[in-house]
Design a protein around this motif. Sequence first.
Motif, short mmCIF file in Angstrom:
data_model
loop_
_atom_site.label_atom_id
_atom_site.label_comp_id
_atom_site.label_asym_id
_atom_site.label_seq_id
_atom_site.Cartn_x
_atom_site.Cartn_y
_atom_site.Cartn_z
N PRO A 148 0.84 -1.22 0.00
CA PRO A 148 0.00 0.00 0.00
C PRO A 148 0.87 1.25 0.00
N SER A 149 0.64 2.13 -0.96
CA SER A 149 1.53 3.27 -1.18
C SER A 149 1.56 4.23 0.00
N LEU A 150 0.40 4.48 0.63
CA LEU A 150 0.37 5.43 1.74
C LEU A 150 1.16 4.89 2.93
N ILE A 151 1.01 3.60 3.23
CA ILE A 151 1.75 3.00 4.34
C ILE A 151 3.25 2.98 4.02
N PHE A 152 3.58 2.64 2.78
CA PHE A 152 4.99 2.61 2.38
C PHE A 152 5.60 4.01 2.47
N ALA A 153 4.84 5.03 2.03
CA ALA A 153 5.33 6.41 2.12
C ALA A 153 5.54 6.83 3.57
N LEU A 154 4.61 6.46 4.45
CA LEU A 154 4.76 6.78 5.87
C LEU A 154 6.03 6.16 6.44
N MET A 155 6.30 4.92 6.08
CA MET A 155 7.49 4.24 6.58
C MET A 155 8.76 4.90 6.06
N LEU A 156 8.80 5.18 4.75
CA LEU A 156 10.00 5.78 4.17
C LEU A 156 10.25 7.19 4.69
N LEU A 157 9.18 7.98 4.86
CA LEU A 157 9.35 9.33 5.39
C LEU A 157 9.79 9.31 6.84
N SER A 158 9.39 8.29 7.58
CA SER A 158 9.85 8.16 8.96
C SER A 158 11.33 7.83 9.02
N ILE A 159 11.82 7.12 7.99
CA ILE A 159 13.23 6.74 7.95
C ILE A 159 14.11 7.88 7.43
N PHE A 160 13.71 8.48 6.32
CA PHE A 160 14.55 9.47 5.64
C PHE A 160 14.22 10.91 6.03
N GLY A 161 13.18 11.12 6.83
CA GLY A 161 12.82 12.47 7.22
C GLY A 161 11.76 13.06 6.31
#
Length: 306
Positions: free
Chosen positions: A144-157
């Motif tokens: 799921p793109s929204l969940i994936f985006a949340l995870m990546l933004l939490s990692i990379f800022g």
Amino acid sequence: MSDAPETYSAKDEVGQIRARRTRWQRAKIELKKAPMTAWFGMIVIALYVFVALFAPWLAPYAEADSSFGAYLPWGDGHVFGTDQIGRDIFSRLIYGARNTMGIAFVTTILAFVIGGGLGLVAAISRGWADQIISRAVDVLMAIPSLIFALMLLSIFGSSIPSLIFIIAVLDSTRVFRLTRAVAMNVVVMEYVEAARLRGEGLAWVMRREILPNIMPPLVAEFGLRFCFVFLTIAALSFLGVGIQPPTADWGSMVRDNASLIQFAQYDLKAGITPLLPAGAIALLTVAVNFVVDWFLMKTSGLRDEQ
């Protein structure tokens, strides 16, 4: 003998001018025949673009000016009042158009550069390159793109460059699937095979033979992708991992003023305040969809029966 080249170039230039004039005349005729929904969408989009471009001159106050009182009512120098830390809501709505739309537009362009380029490469090369790219896209689309985006933004800022790149990569998967699908129907045409037999390079064939023949669905998809990216950025900002303060953004404005809804029974204007940025998001989305629907109607050869 010396007059022949000049005569030919003059005639050629006149022919080009007439061709451009004819295209402009056809465009004007098509605009005149456009339905009211398409005109509504184009007017709304033009208004939003105007506000985004001239935001510093249209906004009465600075984007992050918090020198006013918190939750001031409508009027008295503040058209829509102030937010929880004393920033003028009307000014932030205007700046939000520039920030939210600008970031969404750049993200959509990057998504099309990535997805469209890979889709053309996969369609024309086929073989192992097509298989590798397609399977990688399938893996990304399975999450799921929204969940994936949340995870990546939490990692990379949650910086703006990270937001643009992450959403562009995730959204490019949809662009890749469409580009590959429509390009597969073109690469088998005789003129493409003739260009490859002439020894034309891969980039030349994609740019001159394939891309012009698949532009209508890609242009329509650009409008739809812009809406999805626009809504994704607003959703991420509402969740607190999108565009960060003090940068004005419509999604974060809904979150910041959401508590005012419970006071609607006492002060209707205060209850409406969180709905202003939400309404701005909805209006632009509807307007873009109206224009895309009309464009698809024209390019697909269908006609309105009414």
